[in-house]
Write a protein that holds these residues in place. Structure first.
Motif, PDB file in Angstrom:
ATOM      1  N   SER A   4     -28.179  22.115  26.880  1.00 37.17           N
ATOM      2  CA  SER A   4     -29.217  22.281  25.866  1.00 37.17           C
ATOM      3  C   SER A   4     -30.416  23.000  26.464  1.00 37.17           C
ATOM      4  CB  SER A   4     -29.651  20.917  25.323  1.00 37.17           C
ATOM      5  OG  SER A   4     -28.572  20.275  24.675  1.00 37.17           O
ATOM      6  N   THR A   5     -30.986  23.933  25.684  1.00 37.28           N
ATOM      7  CA  THR A   5     -32.187  24.649  26.110  1.00 37.28           C
ATOM      8  C   THR A   5     -33.161  24.709  24.937  1.00 37.28           C
ATOM      9  OG1 THR A   5     -31.702  26.936  25.412  1.00 37.28           O
ATOM     10  CG2 THR A   5     -30.627  26.161  27.427  1.00 37.28           C
ATOM     11  N   SER A   6     -34.356  25.211  25.202  1.00 30.66           N
ATOM     12  CA  SER A   6     -35.362  25.360  24.156  1.00 30.66           C
ATOM     13  C   SER A   6     -34.960  26.414  23.127  1.00 30.66           C
ATOM     14  CB  SER A   6     -36.711  25.729  24.771  1.00 30.66           C
ATOM     15  OG  SER A   6     -36.584  26.903  25.571  1.00 30.66           O
ATOM     16  N   ARG A  11     -23.258  27.760  26.479  1.00 31.19           N
ATOM     17  CA  ARG A  11     -21.912  27.322  26.844  1.00 31.19           C
ATOM     18  C   ARG A  11     -21.590  27.833  28.245  1.00 31.19           C
ATOM     19  NH1 ARG A  11     -19.062  28.673  22.402  1.00 31.19           N
ATOM     20  NH2 ARG A  11     -18.040  30.540  23.220  1.00 31.19           N
ATOM     21  N   ILE A  12     -21.128  26.933  29.108  1.00 30.53           N
ATOM     22  CA  ILE A  12     -20.904  27.242  30.509  1.00 30.53           C
ATOM     23  C   ILE A  12     -19.431  27.061  30.852  1.00 30.53           C
ATOM     24  CG2 ILE A  12     -21.705  26.823  32.872  1.00 30.53           C
ATOM     25  CD1 ILE A  12     -23.989  27.336  30.834  1.00 30.53           C
ATOM     26  N   ARG A  55     -20.091  30.827  34.546  1.00 24.15           N
ATOM     27  CA  ARG A  55     -20.296  31.944  33.611  1.00 24.15           C
ATOM     28  C   ARG A  55     -20.974  31.382  32.374  1.00 24.15           C
ATOM     29  NH1 ARG A  55     -15.021  33.846  32.111  1.00 24.15           N
ATOM     30  NH2 ARG A  55     -14.220  31.929  33.038  1.00 24.15           N
ATOM     31  N   VAL A  56     -22.105  31.975  32.030  1.00 28.80           N
ATOM     32  CA  VAL A  56     -22.988  31.422  30.998  1.00 28.80           C
ATOM     33  C   VAL A  56     -22.938  32.271  29.735  1.00 28.80           C
ATOM     34  CG1 VAL A  56     -25.376  30.863  30.413  1.00 28.80           C
ATOM     35  CG2 VAL A  56     -24.535  30.471  32.751  1.00 28.80           C
ATOM     36  N   LEU A  57     -22.580  31.647  28.608  1.00 33.21           N
ATOM     37  CA  LEU A  57     -22.752  32.265  27.293  1.00 33.21           C
ATOM     38  C   LEU A  57     -24.112  31.798  26.789  1.00 33.21           C
ATOM     39  CD1 LEU A  57     -21.131  34.073  25.263  1.00 33.21           C
ATOM     40  CD2 LEU A  57     -20.659  31.955  24.013  1.00 33.21           C
ATOM     41  N   GLN A  58     -25.044  32.728  26.693  1.00 27.59           N
ATOM     42  CA  GLN A  58     -26.423  32.377  26.383  1.00 27.59           C
ATOM     43  C   GLN A  58     -26.572  31.864  24.954  1.00 27.59           C
ATOM     44  OE1 GLN A  58     -29.392  35.321  27.920  1.00 27.59           O
ATOM     45  NE2 GLN A  58     -27.559  36.353  28.706  1.00 27.59           N
ATOM     46  N   PRO A  59     -27.659  31.128  24.688  1.00 33.40           N
ATOM     47  CA  PRO A  59     -27.819  30.490  23.368  1.00 33.40           C
ATOM     48  C   PRO A  59     -27.738  31.447  22.192  1.00 33.40           C
ATOM     49  CG  PRO A  59     -29.354  29.522  24.926  1.00 33.40           C
ATOM     50  CD  PRO A  59     -28.692  30.663  25.640  1.00 33.40           C
ATOM     51  N   ALA A  77     -34.999  30.089  28.510  1.00 34.19           N
ATOM     52  CA  ALA A  77     -33.723  29.386  28.347  1.00 34.19           C
ATOM     53  C   ALA A  77     -32.869  29.536  29.605  1.00 34.19           C
ATOM     54  CB  ALA A  77     -32.983  29.926  27.123  1.00 34.19           C
ATOM     55  N   TRP A  78     -32.867  30.741  30.194  1.00 30.08           N
ATOM     56  CA  TRP A  78     -32.080  30.977  31.408  1.00 30.08           C
ATOM     57  C   TRP A  78     -32.551  30.061  32.538  1.00 30.08           C
ATOM     58  CZ3 TRP A  78     -27.655  33.082  32.758  1.00 30.08           C
ATOM     59  CH2 TRP A  78     -27.412  33.333  34.114  1.00 30.08           C
ATOM     60  N   LEU A  79     -33.851  29.954  32.711  1.00 26.96           N
ATOM     61  CA  LEU A  79     -34.381  29.110  33.786  1.00 26.96           C
ATOM     62  C   LEU A  79     -34.036  27.637  33.558  1.00 26.96           C
ATOM     63  CD1 LEU A  79     -37.824  30.845  34.340  1.00 26.96           C
ATOM     64  CD2 LEU A  79     -35.886  30.811  35.933  1.00 26.96           C
ATOM     65  N   GLU A  80     -33.980  27.214  32.305  1.00 23.91           N
ATOM     66  CA  GLU A  80     -33.567  25.841  32.008  1.00 23.91           C
ATOM     67  C   GLU A  80     -32.100  25.643  32.374  1.00 23.91           C
ATOM     68  OE1 GLU A  80     -34.569  25.191  27.888  1.00 23.91           O
ATOM     69  OE2 GLU A  80     -36.632  25.843  28.229  1.00 23.91           O
ATOM     70  N   ILE A  81     -31.271  26.629  32.066  1.00 24.33           N
ATOM     71  CA  ILE A  81     -29.847  26.554  32.426  1.00 24.33           C
ATOM     72  C   ILE A  81     -29.682  26.486  33.937  1.00 24.33           C
ATOM     73  CG2 ILE A  81     -27.677  27.857  32.403  1.00 24.33           C
ATOM     74  CD1 ILE A  81     -28.738  29.066  29.677  1.00 24.33           C
ATOM     75  N   ILE A  82     -30.382  27.371  34.632  1.00 27.87           N
ATOM     76  CA  ILE A  82     -30.286  27.405  36.096  1.00 27.87           C
ATOM     77  C   ILE A  82     -30.738  26.075  36.693  1.00 27.87           C
ATOM     78  CG2 ILE A  82     -31.271  28.437  38.181  1.00 27.87           C
ATOM     79  CD1 ILE A  82     -29.128  30.160  36.914  1.00 27.87           C
ATOM     80  N   GLY A  83     -31.830  25.528  36.178  1.00 26.98           N
ATOM     81  CA  GLY A  83     -32.326  24.252  36.696  1.00 26.98           C
ATOM     82  C   GLY A  83     -31.291  23.145  36.590  1.00 26.98           C
ATOM     83  N   LYS A  84     -30.594  23.103  35.463  1.00 27.99           N
ATOM     84  CA  LYS A  84     -29.598  22.048  35.269  1.00 27.99           C
ATOM     85  C   LYS A  84     -28.348  22.285  36.122  1.00 27.99           C
ATOM     86  CE  LYS A  84     -31.403  20.812  30.760  1.00 27.99           C
ATOM     87  NZ  LYS A  84     -31.251  20.779  29.298  1.00 27.99           N
ATOM     88  N   LEU A  85     -27.961  23.545  36.282  1.00 22.61           N
ATOM     89  CA  LEU A  85     -26.814  23.823  37.151  1.00 22.61           C
ATOM     90  C   LEU A  85     -27.143  23.515  38.614  1.00 22.61           C
ATOM     91  CD1 LEU A  85     -25.503  27.177  35.623  1.00 22.61           C
ATOM     92  CD2 LEU A  85     -24.297  24.982  35.642  1.00 22.61           C
TER      93      LEU A  85
END
Length: 201
Positions: A4-6, A11-12, A55-59, A77-85
């Motif tokens: 989940s992102t802002s 989808r990863i 591999r990230v499918l962006q929101p 949103a990308w930085l939120e994804i990276i933080g969680k990964l």
């Protein structure tokens, strides 16, 4: 998996690894997906070296849009994804990248993401037809090391090497990098090996 992102869910597709030497996170171009031949070749280059690869499918693509919209929102949103990964792999060096628009996201966010390096596939230095608004290329402003894989005849320009940036030009290839999977796997694998050995280009 979903994150989940802002800007909505991403989808990863995650290839896990035990004690990986680095985490490689890749994303698509505008309107694209995570199954393109160049992304799959870069993924395999990472797996060949024992990396964990996401591999990230962006929101915006998850919700069906073809254009990313606001760059600021996309980057957040990308930085939120990276933080969680990264929380899944604490202390593991991050290499982030993508193709075309995804490469631009990776370049813009490299510093706040804490990336060791950026892999830019088919990086669009300027709009088709000639120079336009400046776009941050890998390594710009003293940023992290970069590897740029480009076709020899793209309409979007080719970044200059130097300053920690290695430009890998594939003869006969255009922006789509069609039919270049084997070559991409080889050159990306060699670049990643240099990074691991501490020999930036």
């Amino acid at each position: 998996m979903r994150i989940s992102t802002s800007a909505g869910p991403a989808r990863i597709e995650l290839d896990t690894a035990e004690d990986p030497p680095f985490l490689l996170v890749l994303t698509h171009g505008a309107g694209g997906g995570t199954g393109t031949a160049d992304l799959l070749a870069a993924r395999q280059a990472g797996l060949d070296l024992g990396a964990a690869v996401a591999r990230v499918l962006q929101p915006y693509r998850v919700r069906g849009a073809r254009a990313p919209g606001s760059a600021a929102r996309q980057d957040q949103a990308w930085l939120e994804i990276i933080g969680k990964l990264r929380r899944r792999y604490p202390g593991v060096p991050l290499i982030q990248g993508g193709r075309s628009n995804g490469a631009r996201v990776a370049c813009r966010t490299a510093r706040p993401a804490g990336a060791l390096a950026v892999l830019a596939l088919a990086f669009p230095l300027h709009p088709p037809g000639g120079p336009g608004p400046g776009r941050a290329a890998p390594g710009a402003g003293g940023g992290p090391a970069g590897g740029v894989v480009k076709g020899a005849t793209p309409p979007f320009g080719i970044p200059e090497p130097g300053g920690g940036v290695q430009v890998l030009v594939l003869p006969g290839a255009a922006h789509a990098l069609t039919g270049q999977g084997g070559a991409i796997r080889r050159v990306v694998g060699a670049w990643l090996t240099e990074l691991r050995a501490g020999r930036p280009a």
